[in-house]
Design an enzyme around this catalytic site. Structure first.
Site, short mmCIF file in Angstrom:
data_model
loop_
_atom_site.label_atom_id
_atom_site.label_comp_id
_atom_site.label_asym_id
_atom_site.label_seq_id
_atom_site.Cartn_x
_atom_site.Cartn_y
_atom_site.Cartn_z
N ASP A 87 57.34 24.51 44.15
CA ASP A 87 57.70 24.47 42.51
C ASP A 87 58.72 23.55 42.57
O ASP A 87 59.77 24.13 42.83
CB ASP A 87 57.63 26.01 42.11
CG ASP A 87 56.79 25.85 40.73
OD1 ASP A 87 56.30 24.80 40.24
OD2 ASP A 87 56.69 27.13 40.12
N ASP A 88 58.69 22.54 41.70
CA ASP A 88 59.87 21.77 41.32
C ASP A 88 60.83 21.28 42.52
O ASP A 88 62.08 21.15 42.51
CB ASP A 88 60.80 22.56 40.47
CG ASP A 88 60.10 22.72 39.08
OD1 ASP A 88 59.02 22.73 39.31
OD2 ASP A 88 60.77 23.20 38.21
N HIS A 132 48.62 26.57 38.35
CA HIS A 132 49.40 27.36 37.39
C HIS A 132 48.70 28.44 36.64
O HIS A 132 47.61 28.20 36.37
CB HIS A 132 49.74 26.38 36.47
CG HIS A 132 51.00 26.53 35.57
ND1 HIS A 132 52.24 26.45 35.97
CD2 HIS A 132 50.83 27.28 34.35
CE1 HIS A 132 52.84 26.98 34.83
NE2 HIS A 132 52.30 27.31 33.92
N ASP A 184 54.61 20.12 43.47
CA ASP A 184 54.03 19.76 42.20
C ASP A 184 54.60 18.51 41.58
O ASP A 184 54.16 17.67 40.77
CB ASP A 184 53.74 20.73 41.39
CG ASP A 184 54.82 21.56 41.05
OD1 ASP A 184 55.99 21.44 41.08
OD2 ASP A 184 54.53 22.57 40.13
N CYS A 201 54.19 21.38 35.70
CA CYS A 201 53.48 22.19 36.69
C CYS A 201 51.88 22.22 36.48
O CYS A 201 51.17 21.84 37.40
CB CYS A 201 53.95 23.62 36.54
SG CYS A 201 55.59 23.93 36.88
#
Length: 522
Positions: free
Chosen positions: A11-12, A104, A300, A50
């Protein structure tokens, strides 16, 4: 027999990794994976948030086809009954397993992570995930806060653990079950960090003394940045520690010292992530599966760390759209292991580790929407056909072509020489390109600019990235019928990579861009 797949999605995570040339970060385990993989240095997400990004790469369709630009619709109901990558592997005899954040959660995956379509058993979510946004960060006054910057003592956390630690443990358990049952598997593992809050074991701060942390190279809002392009980072403004700074909306800069603390904690969270990846890959080795398992590692989307006076994702800049992407393919990116040899011994991020270089590196511009076709090809499955222009009615097709053809670096050079650039326009057409997009509710920054709901979208920023430039058009968008009007251009951006690698000097108004316009429409 086909290979297993271990699909790791973070994530990120922007590419602040040793294998991507970052000199500050300690990421020995991901670098070790890269040293046995083909690494793509120009990989981009299709939307820097996301749910839209994940639904896009898991279905192999772009956001205009999934019709998901926010968090509030399920593509099978709202767009078309598209097959997903795990579903395709499941239909081809694989046991498909999901651990942590892969889809998600919520409406956009039908409150079930698309089970039972995509997964053989119900997806695993760590029990401590629910505390992510609680007040678990101890302030200087000894009280607990819901902060952005949140190093913690893990023993004080609920259940004495953190979500990513639990995900690693479950993924390792499943690897051993698959080994015992001799079942062919597709195991997706989704890690939360470095997603905010930056909550990680406090010992990782030791790796990054604050005096070694610089500000972003361009911590100001660029003079010629159209206001529609700016993301006002509303999510971090809602954290207790940021709220206390009372920064003006939308451009007010964060104090320099706090900027450094965010950057320090982002790096610390990446090293904490690296430790989890190291433990997981070491277990793959330990189960004797590294000779028969393809490993994919990606994210993502990225995350701005103060560049352009911005934080978080929610934009079309490289810092928000560019992701790490690497593929470890036994026998293809690396030679087979001898008896008793280890491919992925665990490396402690706290010990000094020599930099490892990627096994192969491709500068080709690639997109996450190509993951579905690429993994199908690598696993020896039939590659899903290319989607027709309108594909809402087509269950199985992909809008991203397989990138396996780029895996052999020497072939890449030969291919470039072959083209022969006597005809500039033809060459222009054959270059590799990545498309990203981002919706906005208005021409100027609003409280909902970062995450507008579908009904509030008025402008769509369509962005095209090649090796040489990034070109973005912000055009009128109609949410009622999902259409964009390219004749109603609200703003434009053009950055040349060679002279402006950080995308600070918008030259859209300086030159004629008919050739770019044709290409973005094409």
């Amino acid at each position: 027999d086909g290979m297993n797949v271990l699909f790791i999605v973070v994530d990120d995570l922007r590419p602040v990794l040793g294998c991507y040339g970052d000199k500050l970060v300690k990421s020995p385990n991901i670098d070790q994976l890269a040293s046995q993989s083909i690494v793509f240095s120009n990989a981009y997400a299709q939307q820097a948030v996301c749910a839209p990004s994940r639904v896009s790469f898991l279905t192999g369709r772009r956001p205009d086809t999934t019709r998901l630009y926010d968090f509030y619709s399920y593509w099978r109901v709202h767009a078309g009954n598209y097959s997903t990558m795990p579903q395709y592997f499941k239909e081809n005899g694989y046991v498909t397993l999901s651990v942590g954040k892969v889809f998600h959660p919520g409406v956009s995956s039908n409150y079930s992570d698309d089970y039972p379509y995509s997964w053989s058993i119900p997806p695993f979510h760590p029990s401590t995930e629910k505390y992510e946004n609680d007040k678990t960060c101890r302030g200087r006054d000894g009280k607990l806060y819901a902060n952005l910057v949140c190093p913690v003592d893990v023993t004080e956390m609920p259940s004495g653990t953190l979500p990513d630690i639990q995900s690693t443990e479950e993924a390792i358990r499943l690897l051993n079950v698959m080994k015992t049952n001799k079942q062919k598997f597709f195991l997706a593992v989704g890690y939360h960090k470095p997603h905010i809050p930056l909550r990680y074991p406090q010992e990782f701060l030791k790796l990054y003394p604050l005096e070694n942390i610089t500000l972003a190279p361009d911590p100001w809002v660029p003079e010629k940045l159209p206001s529609v392009a700016y993301n006002p980072w509303t999510d971090i403004r809602q954290r207790d520690d940021v709220k206390a700074l009372n920064v003006s909306f939308p451009y007010g800069p964060l104090p320099d010292n706090f900027q450094r603390q965010i950057r320090q904690s982002y790096y610390a969270a990446v090293s904490y992530l690296d430790m989890q990846v190291g433990l997981l890959l070491n277990a793959l080795d330990g189960a004797g599966l590294s000779n028969s398992t393809i490993v994919v590692f990606t994210a993502d989307h990225g995350w701005s760390l103060g560049e352009h006076g911005e934080w978080a994702k929610y934009s079309n800049f490289d810092v928000a759209t560019r992701v790490p992407l690497m593929f470890y393919v036994p026998g293809m990116t690396t030679s087979s292991l001898g008896q008793g040899e280890r491919m992925f011994p665990y490396l402690d991020p706290f010990s000094h580790v020599l930099g490892l270089v990627p096994q192969g590196q491709s500068k080709k511009v690639v997109e996450l929407v190509s993951l579905f076709s690429t993994l199908a090809e690598l696993a020896g499955l039939q590659v899903p056909p290319a989607c027709p222009e309108t594909s809402f009615h087509v269950a199985l097709c992909s809008e991203g072509a397989s990138i396996v053809r780029y895996f052999n670096a020497s072939e890449e050079k030969a291919e470039e020489e072959k083209v022969g650039c006597d005809d500039t326009y033809r060459c222009f057409n054959e270059e590799s390109v990545a498309f990203s997009q981002y919706p906005r509710p208005a021409d100027t920054p609003q409280w909902n600019s970062d995450k507008p709901k579908l009904k509030d979208i008025r402008i769509m920023g369509y962005s095209m990235r090649t090796v040489d430039y990034r070109y973005t058009l912000w055009v009128r968008f109609y949410p009622n019928n999902f259409s964009a009007n390219f004749e109603d251009v609200h703003a434009g951006e053009l950055y040349m990579v060679e002279t402006d690698p950080n995308q600070d000097y918008n030259i859209y108004n300086n030159i004629s861009h008919g050739v770019f316009f044709k290409k973005i429409l094409g």
